[in-house]
Each structure stands twice: as structure tokens, then as C-alpha cells.
Design an enzyme around this catalytic site. Structure first.
Site, PDB file in Angstrom:
ATOM      1  CB  ALA A  73      -0.930  -0.004   1.206  1.00 18.51           C
ATOM      2  N   PRO A  74       0.393   2.332  -0.649  1.00 19.95           N
ATOM      3  CG  PRO A  74       0.257   4.556  -1.360  1.00 19.95           C
ATOM      4  CD  PRO A  74       1.125   3.624  -0.564  1.00 19.95           C
ATOM      5  CE  LYS A 104       8.634   2.195  -3.205  1.00 14.17           C
ATOM      6  NZ  LYS A 104       7.785   3.284  -2.678  1.00 14.17           N
ATOM      7  CD  GLU A 108      -0.335  -2.376   3.823  1.00 15.97           C
ATOM      8  OE1 GLU A 108      -0.304  -2.263   5.068  1.00 15.97           O
ATOM      9  OE2 GLU A 108       0.652  -2.144   3.088  1.00 15.97           O
ATOM     10  CB  CYS A 130      10.814   6.636   2.463  1.00 21.08           C
ATOM     11  SG  CYS A 130       9.519   6.323   3.682  1.00 21.08           S
TER      12      CYS A 130
END
Length: 452
Positions: free
Chosen positions: A110-111, A114, A132, A230
Site C-alpha cells: 500500500a498504497p 510500486k 498489505e 524512505c
């Protein structure tokens, strides 16, 4: 707005580059999107819109764009012509290098940015399993898979360790875009900065190792795995990679091409193998047009063998005779025979990829392409089917201007003349949904819950 402890850690990590890093937070964010290559080319969209700027160097179809044009409000967005996605976040799926026909797992999907990027690379061939664990986020993932018109994706919601028991040595490639402390998104998401703590960084690092352990079980010998975050935290990036390699000698890091602005991973104090860690990639916001990201590409030792059977068998599906209403509809309204097997849940009909593993006992939000509803003596096509079709695949279509498309998306009907029946409604060649023509009026079948 940035936590003091975070800043002191970054200063220690970056040294002379620290001030440049801090100054990057004063610059405006770069808005970017990724063209849906299942529906058209970057050049197609560039000609049709005025908001595409230069290309993102490391991602096929990736483009920077003008925010003032509000691409998220454009009818092309609802048609799935593109996905608004942060430029650095496009790197992990690109490095996965998925090939048509492969079995791919996006473990923390999610979301859906990718996942939909991987689907573009698969070109409708093979199986993409999008997982997810959080149900609400899994629902958003499923909606984005639908909007982008993807036919060969399954959306499920399970813990990685459950999937590891079910799918040992099954997948050709796995993407682990791991939940992390989100340091790389502080400029984009102020809430992430407010919630940051050193305790959370350490907790994320432990959780990431658990996820990678499960992924390692599910990857076939010779297969490729991409790990990404990230965050800037060495504990979650190079530290996790070093720890994983120590526990799994059957995995090796692969060298990956570094585009301008990308730099090698950083040495980790007290860890061996720091020469290898330079094969990983860091994306820094003061070095390129994007936010913070980290990417590591692994290869599992061994040779890729043909046709590893699934422990629980495959979904057999139902015959075309058992969904006769669909057969009548498809013969009348489609120029194409869709590939796959039919699966029925109540009165809902799905098309699943060939060789789909058994779904028995699994939490499945989307087992493939939702074709529509089987009703007595008739078939009602789904919105997902419309979005998956090219204009050449529909017998009847009605193309709208961008202005007319906005009215259609709001639920308006419009006068039309032609053969009675179902029409694929498009805007400048991009499919938007269904309309049904009768009595000189095109009835609007755009889902009420999506209307603008």
C-alpha cells in the site's frame, strides 16, 4: 519543525554536507507522476497535457510536473493514465526489473505506487501478488490497482510470516518496501516528523529484519529481492542490510546503476562487509530532485528452476459454460478474448491469471480482474473491466473531450445516437467507465461512490 535529536544525528552522518541537507528543506517539493505504460506512452501524455516537464532519469514513464495544473484533478487521473508518485519512490520498483511472465510479490504494497509500477513492467503477463497487512490500507491498494487497469494482480492482506509458510521458494522477484521511521518524508509529511523518535527507529529496524526473514523464505534460488526504505537512519538502511547478509550467506548484494545524484551506501561502524555495502544506493534530497530513499538489491544463490509447484495447488476456476451471461456479453461487446481463468464469488465474476495459486484460507480483497455481476439472463460489467480495456478492445465506444469527461465523472447523462447497449466511455482515448445507450440517452454507469 525537525526533531533536534534527528538533526544532530544527521549532522554527525553528513559532516560538511549537513548545511546543504538542511537548506534543502526550504526548497519547494518537486511534484512528479509516473505514466501508466499499460495505457499509453510518456509521449502520448505529454502531447495531450500541458503539465509534464522533464523526465525522471531513473524511472520509465516518470515525469516531473507543474503542480499548478493540479494533475490529481484531471480526468486522465481517474482514467488511470498516470499515478502521482514521489520521484525517489519510483527507484525501488525500477531496480526490481520485473519481466513479463514472472511471479512477483510486493510484500508491503500500500498504497500501490510500486505495485502499479511493477505491473507496467509485467505487461499483463505473469502474476503480481500485492500484500498489505493493514485492512484499510489494503483497500486503498485495491482501488489503485483497479484505477490503473491491472488485470494480473491479486490483492491480499496477511502477515509476512503467514505468507512465508504458504509460499516457500515461490516468487521470482520480491519487493520489500519496508515500513520505516519515514525520515526521508519529513518535508512531505509534517506528521511523520512530529511522531519521530529514536525508539521508533530501533523498533522499525527489528520489524524490517522480521519482514526480510519471511521474504528470504519466499524467494526462489536465483531470484532477486529489492529492499527499500524512505528513511536516512543507518540502523534501518545499511545496518539492516549488514545484519541480513550475516544471517543469510546465500544472499549477495548486486551492483546497481547509480544515476546522477545517487550515492553509495555508507559504512556501518562495527560491521564487516562495508565494501559490499557500497553497492547499495542512497537518494538524498540535497543531491537530486526527490525525497530521501534507500535501495539494496539482493540476489539469492542458485539457479532459477522451471515451474516450482505451489504447495496448495492452483485455482481451477470455473468453465465458460458456468458463466454464460458473461459469454454473451463478451461476444457482443468485446473484440478481445481475455486470458485467464474464471472465478466466482457469489454473483461476482473475476478473471484470475493462469496458474494462480490456491486462495483457500487467504484474506483476498481482489483475486484478479473484477469482470462484473452475473444477473438473471444478463451481465453487468464492472468499472474495473472498463478501466482495463483499450479502446480497440471494445465494440462500442464514445469519446469525450476533457470538459465533457468532467461532467461524466460527476454522474451526468448526455444525449447520444447509435446502437443500443453498453459503450466504453473514453476521454481522448483513455477509458473512463461504462455508459448504456437507450432511447437517445447515454445513461451514466460511473460508480456513484467515485463521482466528483
Amino acid at each position: 519543525m525537525l526533531p533536534e535529536l534527528f538533526l544532530s544525528r544527521m549532522e554527525s552522518m553528513l559532516g560538511e554536507e549537513y548545511q546543504e541537507f538542511v537548506d534543502s528543506y526550504k526548497l519547494p517539493q518537486s511534484l512528479s507522476l509516473r505514466v501508466n505504460l499499460l495505457k499509453g506512452t510518456e509521449e502520448d501524455l505529454r502531447v495531450r497535457t500541458g503539465f509534464l516537464k522533464e523526465s525522471v532519469p531513473w524511472a520509465a514513464g516518470g515525469c516531473y510536473c507543474a503542480e499548478e495544473e493540479r494533475p490529481g484533478k484531471h480526468p486522465f487521473h481517474e482514467a488511470g493514465a498516470y499515478y502521482i508518485q514521489e520521484a525517489s519512490a519510483m527507484a525501488p520498483a525500477e531496480y526490481l526489473n520485473a519481466k513479463p511472465g514472472e511471479k512477483i510479490l510486493d510484500l508491503c504494497a500500500a498504497p500501490g505506487g510500486k505495485s502499479t509500477q511493477i505491473a507496467s513492467a509485467l505487461r499483463g503477463e505473469g502474476i503480481l501478488v500485492c500484500n498489505e497487512i493493514h485492512p484499510q490500507r489494503a483497500k486503498i491498494l485495491s482501488e489503485n490497482i483497479e484505477r490503473m487497469g491491472i488485470r494480473n494482480a491479486l490483492v491480499i492482506s496477511h502477515r509476512p510470516d503467514f505468507l512465508a509458510e504458504r509460499f516457500p521458494a515461490y516468487f521470482d522477484r520480491i519487493l520489500v518496501d519496508a515500513p520505516c521511521s519515514g525520515e526521508g518524508m519529513f518535508r512531505k509529511n509534517e506528521e511523520a516528523a512530529k511522531e519521530w523518535s529514536l525508539e521508533n527507529v530501533k523498533m522499525c529496524a527489528v520489524r524490517q529484519m522480521d519482514i526480510l526473514e519471511s521474504a528470504a523464505v519466499m524467494l526462489r534460488p536465483g531470484g532477486k529481492m529489492v529492499y527499500s526504505t524512505c528513511t536516512f537512519s543507518a540502523e534501518e538502511d545499511e545496518g539492516t542490510v549488514c545484519h541480513f547478509l550475516k544471517q543469510h550467506p546465500e544472499f549477495q548484494l548486486e551492483e546497481a546503476k547509480k544515476f546522477p545524484g545517487m550515492v553509495p551506501g555508507m559504512a556501518v561502524v562495527g560491521q564487516t562487509g562495508n565494501k559490499e555495502i557500497k553497492k547499495t544506493i542512497r537518494l538524498w534530497p540535497h543531491k537530486l530532485k526527490g525525497e530521501g530513499h534507500f535501495v539494496a538489491c539482493f540476489r539469492k544463490d542458485g539457479e532459477m528452476s522451471e515451474g516450482v509447484p505451489f504447495l496448495y495447488g492452483e485455482e481451477k476456476g470455473i468453465s465458460l459454460k458456468e458463466c454464460g451471461e458473461w459469454d454473451v456479453f463478451s461476444r457482443q461487446y468485446l473484440h478481445v478474448s481475455l486470458k485467464g481463468r474464471y472465478l466466482k464469488f457469489g454473483d461476482q465474476l473475476y478473471l484470475i491469471p493462469e496458474n494462480t495459486p490456491s486462495l483457500n484460507g487467504m484474506k483476498v480483497l481482489r483475486p484478479g480482474l473484477h469482470l462484473g455481476t452475473l444477473k438473471k439472463n444478463r451481465f453487468e460489467p464492472s468499472h474495473a473491466l472498463a478501466l482495463s480495456l483499450q479502446t480497440s478492445e471494445a465494440v462500442y465506444k464514445w469519446d469525450l473531450s476533457v470538459k465533457e469527461a468532467a461532467a461524466y465523472l460527476a454522474g451526468e447523462i448526455f444525449p447520444a445516437q447509435g446502437e443500443k447497449g453498453w459503450y466504453l466511455i473514453t476521454t481522448e482515448g483513455y477509458s473512463l467507465g461504462w455508459g448504456k445507450l437507450a432511447g437517445g440517452v447515454m445513461k451514466n454507469h460511473y460508480p456513484k461512490g467515485l463521482r466528483k
